[in-house]
Design an enzyme around this catalytic site. Structure first.
Site, short mmCIF file in Angstrom:
data_model
loop_
_atom_site.label_atom_id
_atom_site.label_comp_id
_atom_site.label_asym_id
_atom_site.label_seq_id
_atom_site.Cartn_x
_atom_site.Cartn_y
_atom_site.Cartn_z
N THR A 388 -10.87 -2.60 -1.79
CA THR A 388 -10.81 -1.20 -2.16
C THR A 388 -11.99 -1.02 -3.07
OG1 THR A 388 -8.43 -1.25 -1.97
CG2 THR A 388 -9.34 0.42 -3.45
N THR A 406 -10.06 3.35 -0.10
CA THR A 406 -9.84 2.04 0.51
C THR A 406 -9.64 2.13 2.02
OG1 THR A 406 -8.43 0.06 0.37
CG2 THR A 406 -7.31 2.16 0.24
N SER A 460 -0.96 1.43 -4.72
CA SER A 460 -1.04 1.02 -6.13
C SER A 460 -2.30 1.56 -6.78
CB SER A 460 -1.05 -0.50 -6.24
OG SER A 460 0.11 -1.05 -5.66
O1 DON Z 1 -3.32 1.40 -1.62
C1 DON Z 1 -3.13 0.25 -1.99
O2 DON Z 1 -2.45 -0.03 -2.95
C2 DON Z 1 -3.80 -0.88 -1.24
N1 DON Z 1 -4.00 -0.51 0.12
C3 DON Z 1 -5.09 -1.23 -1.93
C4 DON Z 1 -5.78 -2.39 -1.31
C5 DON Z 1 -6.75 -3.05 -2.18
O3 DON Z 1 -6.93 -2.70 -3.31
C6 DON Z 1 -7.46 -4.21 -1.63
N2 DON Z 1 -8.43 -4.66 -2.58
N3 DON Z 1 -8.74 -5.62 -3.05
#
Ligand code: DON
Length: 577
Positions: A388, A406, A460
């Site tokens: 993300t 993301t 999150s």
């Molecule tokens: O929206 C979310 O919480 C997850 N899809 C975020 C994914 C994410 O942060 C991956 N990164 N390292």
């Protein structure tokens, strides 16, 4: 006599050693208080993103008189070109805007939505178990993308430049190309399996002769440039209707996906009220459902507020113990109560109330770890109807933007829309595919986050703006899946409780507890003594890879802007003027 001399020498050595030790710890203190971690300083505008080129083009917008929202939208599109592992037009996210003119903080929710054809058990195999290949790497893992609509809506309501102007740098970077960094090259190589399953992925990420792009090569994305041009010419319809929409649907048909022309045409971002609270005299605004981030940052801060965190010390065993205990209780609540508030009642008022925090605090033993399995989601009052990227931008007019967006994993589902040159998200894995079965981040959910048509999957992501006396004070947010909430929380606490400058606050080693699994996950840099003390209190402590990538800005009382880019990403860049 000889012996006496020897012991005198020994004593002198010990004293010297002690002095050196004290100097060492004083130096350590200096690093923490920021003398060695120097933030970027500026007066008129500051941009902090995870990619130098995105920072540069967004800063240029500010220099030309654009506001923070103009710069944010420009950065959002530029990252879709320069950092395809997370920057995107095939995913979604959240933007928090503190608007000087409107004197309000608003949230733009452009999270992906489940297609109309989605259903609760769509990821269960014939044996009734969750099929992770389906939920993470198939065409049905993709939610309806929200990024283009979200960025366009931010610009329309709060910006001053046209959509075409905000897209121009991204189009140029895609058409003329940019120099490949080691991070870019390593990223593609490390995710070959995911990216080269279909021809469109090979076409996007490999040279025409099939070789990898190496650092120093120029990377051109002609299909993506055309896709961006269609948005520039026709606005959001240039993505959600016409040729791009047709290409997405053709991709879905090839891979038995669910997104239809109607799903695309009907996608709308939402303006939401951020969740808010206060901590030691600072006002905290963060993302409301369908994100869990804001609710739990405020809940954890509320629990911790009554402890003398500053005196207990930064990353001391006692501080980490209390943080972990508060985190466990918040993540337990997340598993039961959080979901898309357009579909389920979320007891936001209860979760973020000081009274509920007091009840949870009463259950925390100051010296011993509680066992996660023994903690159940609580009883808050008042039901109301591995990538993300985050960037923070502040302008000289008093506006601030915190944006996290993301495609879920690094390179999302790994599926490139053939002919359109962009990756599709695998955000459907953020739903609870089966009650009690953890998603990719080990997060457990249930009814509130079950799959339903048109629903947004729980997130999150926690773009956050902290204010003091009605003025913007801190802008922050991070990637990191389940760790986003605790990562963002710690930067807030590092600045407010421990008075670290923003760069030191971003750099400092982080810890994380998410209730289940029952472990405190730590980054390298927490002292072995501290770990020993935590284990003696009954905690499981495990050192793992680094967590999150905070891109943050602090605004001093005299208006000076301080930018802190996260060294955990080699391309991160803070620039101001
Ligand atoms: O929206 C979310 O919480 C997850 N899809 C975020 C994914 C994410 O942060 C991956 N990164 N390292």
């Amino acid at each position: 006599m000889k012996k006496g001399l020897f012991s005198f020498k020994k004593k002198a050595l010990l004293v010297l050693f002690g002095i050196l030790l004290m100097a060492g710890s004083a130096q350590g203190q200096a690093i923490l208080s920021g003398d060695r971690s120097v933030p970027v300083e500026a007066r008129n505008g500051m941009v902090v993103t995870s990619h130098t080129l995105a920072t540069e083009v967004a800063l240029e917008v500010l220099k030309k008189g654009g506001n923070a929202i103009d710069a944010a939208v420009t950065a959002g599109f530029a990252l879709a070109v320069t950092q395809p592992r997370s920057g995107n037009i095939g995913g979604g996210g959240f933007m928090l805007i503190s608007s000087q003119e409107k004197q309000e903080v608003v949230a733009i929710d452009y999270r992906e939505k489940a297609p109309a054809g989605a259903s609760r058990d769509m990821f269960l195999g014939p044996d009734g178990n969750v099929d992770q290949t389906l939920s993470r790497f198939s065409h049905i893992s993709a939610g309806v993308p929200g990024t283009v609509a979200g960025l366009a809506s931010a610009l329309e309501k709060y910006g001053t430049i046209s959509l075409a102007e905000s897209l121009a740098p991204a189009i140029e970077l895609a058409e003329k190309g940019f120099v490949v960094t080691p991070r870019f090259s390593k990223g593609v190589k490390s995710k070959q399996k995911r990216l080269f399953k279909f021809e469109a992925g090979k076409k996007k990420f490999l040279k025409p002769d099939g070789a990898f792009y190496e650092p120093g090569d120029i990377y051109i994305q002609s299909d993506l440039a055309e896709t961006l041009r269609r948005i520039s010419k026709n606005g959001v319809k240039g993505f959600y209707e016409g040729k791009t929409a047709d290409l997405i649907v053709a991709e879905m048909q090839r891979g038995k996906g669910l997104i239809t022309l109607d799903d695309l045409k009907n996608y709308q971002p939402k303006i939401r009220k951020p969740v808010s609270g206060n901590y030691r005299g600072f006002d905290i605004y963060s993302m409301s459902p369908p994100s869990s981030g804001g609710a739990h940052i405020i809940q954890i801060l509320n629990i911790l507020e009554k402890y003398p965190i500053k005196n207990l010390g930064h990353n001391s065993a006692k501080t980490i113990h209390l943080m972990a205990e508060a985190m466990k209780r918040a993540y337990a609540d997340r598993s039961k109560f959080l979901g898309d508030s357009d579909f389920v009642g979320v007891p936001l008022g209860g979760i973020t109330s000081k009274k509920y925090a007091a009840a949870l605090r009463a259950d925390i033993d100051a010296d011993f770890a509680s066992i996660s399995q023994a903690i159940l989601p609580g009883n808050p009052a008042g039901f109301e109807s591995d990538e993300t990227t985050h960037f923070s931008i502040v302008d000289g007019f008093g506006n601030a933007v915190a944006n996290t967006y993301t495609i879920n994993f690094s390179y999302g589902s790994g599926i490139v829309v053939e002919g359109a040159g962009f990756l599709l998200n695998n955000e459907m894995d953020d739903f609870s595919a089966k009650p009690g079965v953890p998603n990719a981040y080990g997060l457990i959910g249930g009814e509130a986050n079950k799959i339903e048509p048109h629903k947004r999957m729980l997130s999150s992501m926690s773009p956050t703006i902290v204010m003091k006396g009605g003025k913007n004070f801190l802008v922050a947010g991070s990637p990191g899946g389940s760790r986003i909430i605790t990562t963002t929380l710690q930067v807030i606490m590092n600045v407010i409780d421990h008075r670290l400058n923003v760069q030191a606050a971003v750099n400092a080693p982080r810890i994380h507890h998410q209730w289940l699994p029952d472990e405190i996950r730590i980054e390298e840099g927490i002292s072995p003594d501290t770990v020993r003390l935590l284990r003696a209190m009954g905690h499981n402590v495990n050192e793992k890879s680094s967590m999150g990538a905070i891109q943050s800005i602090m605004i001093a009382e005299d208006g000076t802007l301080y930018g802190g880019a996260d060294p955990r990403r080699s391309t991160s860049a803070a620039m101001g003027f």
